[in-house]
Each structure stands twice: as C-alpha cells, then as structure tokens.
Scaffold this active site. Structure first.
Site, mmCIF file in Angstrom:
data_model
loop_
_atom_site.group_PDB
_atom_site.id
_atom_site.type_symbol
_atom_site.label_atom_id
_atom_site.label_comp_id
_atom_site.label_asym_id
_atom_site.label_seq_id
_atom_site.Cartn_x
_atom_site.Cartn_y
_atom_site.Cartn_z
ATOM 1 C CD GLU A 71 -25.084 33.594 -87.142
ATOM 2 O OE1 GLU A 71 -25.389 34.708 -87.331
ATOM 3 O OE2 GLU A 71 -25.531 33.300 -85.768
ATOM 4 C CG ASP A 111 -34.048 17.817 -79.288
ATOM 5 O OD1 ASP A 111 -35.344 18.126 -79.240
ATOM 6 O OD2 ASP A 111 -33.176 18.594 -79.084
#
Length: 259
Positions: free
Chosen positions: A180, A205
């Site tokens: 991140e 999905d």
C-alpha cells in the site's frame, strides 16, 4: 541513474529495514472500502518464500541500480526485493515509467489475452466498457497471468483482480501480502483476499463489484476510453498507488494498439 560506487552507503539502510518475515504476496479491494493495490504488485504476487539473506537482497538492489528499473526485468525479484524496489523508487518513478511509450505484446501476453477474451468481453458488455480495458485490468493485477495470487500452499486463487475479502464476505478466502501507499510511501501488510474456483468466477465477481458499488460509477459506460476508465477506478479508491491510473491507462492503450 545512481552509480554503484556511489550507492553502497545508501543501500545499507534499505537492507537493514527490509521485511523480516514476508509471507505470500499480492494485492487489494473489497466492496466495503478502498483497495490497497499497486501496479508492480502484480509482478510478484503469489510468491511465497523464506526471508532473503541481506547479501542476496543487496545484490538484487545493486543489479537494479546498475541496469535501471525495467518494468519486466524486475519480475524475478524475491518478494522482499520487489517491496524494497517500490520503496526505493517511489511513486514519481512509477509515474515516469507509466508515461513511456507502450511496447509491443510478447507471446506470453498475447496468450493471456486470448485465454481471458470471452470473460473480458462478457464483463465489458455488462460494464459498458471495451473488453480490452477489462483485460488490461486483469493483466495489470496478475502480471499477465504469470504472477497470480496464490494461497499458502501455492495454489492459484484465480483472483485476477486482487479483490479483498471484506468482513462480511462468505466465500473462500486466503491471506496474502499486499503493498500500500500511505503518504506517498510504500508499506506492506498481510490482508485477506478472495479466492475462486476458476478465472470465470473472478470476472463475474469483479463485474458485480463495479456494478454494485457506487464508488466506481465513473468507471462505467466509458467505452474504449482507457484514461476515463482508469481514473474512474482510481478515484473510487480501487488502489492507493498514486500512479495506478497512469499504469492502467498505459497498459490498456498498449493492448488497444496491438492490432
């Protein structure tokens, strides 16, 4: 480029601060909140290994200093080497790489696109975007299918889009390492990700997520506009990498220009 002779002292803190206990590698996103993905993550997700020795990690970083920061050449780095690469180069270097001219597709990349073409077409039709844009997103997040997100036993999770498993997610899950950006700095942590029986399930999905989550509304119905699609995803919080939209745009345009 920093010359090797000038870099020895600079390398030491990088080696000293390398992760001590890396686990499996990958990336991001649930319907409940912003994702935590970076474009280069796809190049090393799925790698599961013991911590690299400081000497080996130093050799990796030295090699990158001598040879530059090639997009494809770094895919053979260990998980620690990939993470340190991100920390050392930072988002500014990734922005520059994303702005370089697109290269032609190699055989591996072409084979990946052919394999996922039916699912990309179906997803694109439902999302109102060109299939090439969906394919580009899968390519970015899976390293053209060469660095899939794997579970602890090394099995492919078929999570081509790096989707996280939110707290209420009831499907199959696996833990993996994700990179991140916080305040422009790369960091890593273990998160829980979705796993699927096959690639088709991942596309289904992914399509549901973009359709059902209002944060990604700007990415829908963008047709063949790669930049609009990528920016819509980035602004919706699909990834924390500040260069994510530029990377996805460049990759999508590379695919669009293959014909």
């Amino acid at each position: 480029m920093v010359r090797t002779s000038e870099s020895a002292a600079w390398l030491q803190p990088a080696i000293a601060n390398a992760p001590a206990t890396p686990t499996a590698a990958t990336v991001w996103q649930s319907a409940a909140g912003p994702g935590t993905a970076t474009g280069f993550d796809a190049a090393w997700r799925g790698a599961s290994a013991a911590p690299a020795a400081p000497q080996a990690l130093e050799r990796e970083v030295r090699q990158l200093i001598e040879q530059g920061w090639p997009d494809q050449g770094a895919t053979d780095l260990s998980p620690e080497g990939q993470w340190r690469r991100a920390a050392l180069r930072g988002p500014a270097a990734d922005e520059a790489a994303a702005a370089t001219p697109a290269a032609s597709l190699n055989k591996v990349q072409q084979a990946f696109l052919s394999r996922i073409a039916p699912w990309a077409e179906a997803a694109g039709e439902r999302l109102g975007v060109a299939p090439d844009l969906v394919a580009a997103h899968a390519a970015l997040e899976s390293g053209w299918g060469q660095r899939p997100l794997r579970d602890g036993s090394g099995q492919d999770t078929h999570n081509l889009f790096g989707l996280k498993a939110a707290a209420g997610y009831r499907g199959a899950q696996t833990e993996a390492l994700t990179t991140e950006y916080e305040g422009g700095n790369a960091s890593h942590k273990t998160e829980v990700f979705r796993r699927y029986p096959g690639d088709a399930d991942a596309f289904q999905d992914y399509t549901r997520l973009l359709q059902d989550n209002p944060r990604y509304r700007a990415a829908l119905q963008t047709g063949s506009d790669a930049r609009a699609f990528a920016q819509g995803l980035a602004r919706g919080g699909y990834a924390t990498d500040p260069a994510y939209a530029a990377k996805l745009t460049r990759l999508a345009q590379q695919i669009q220009s293959r014909d």
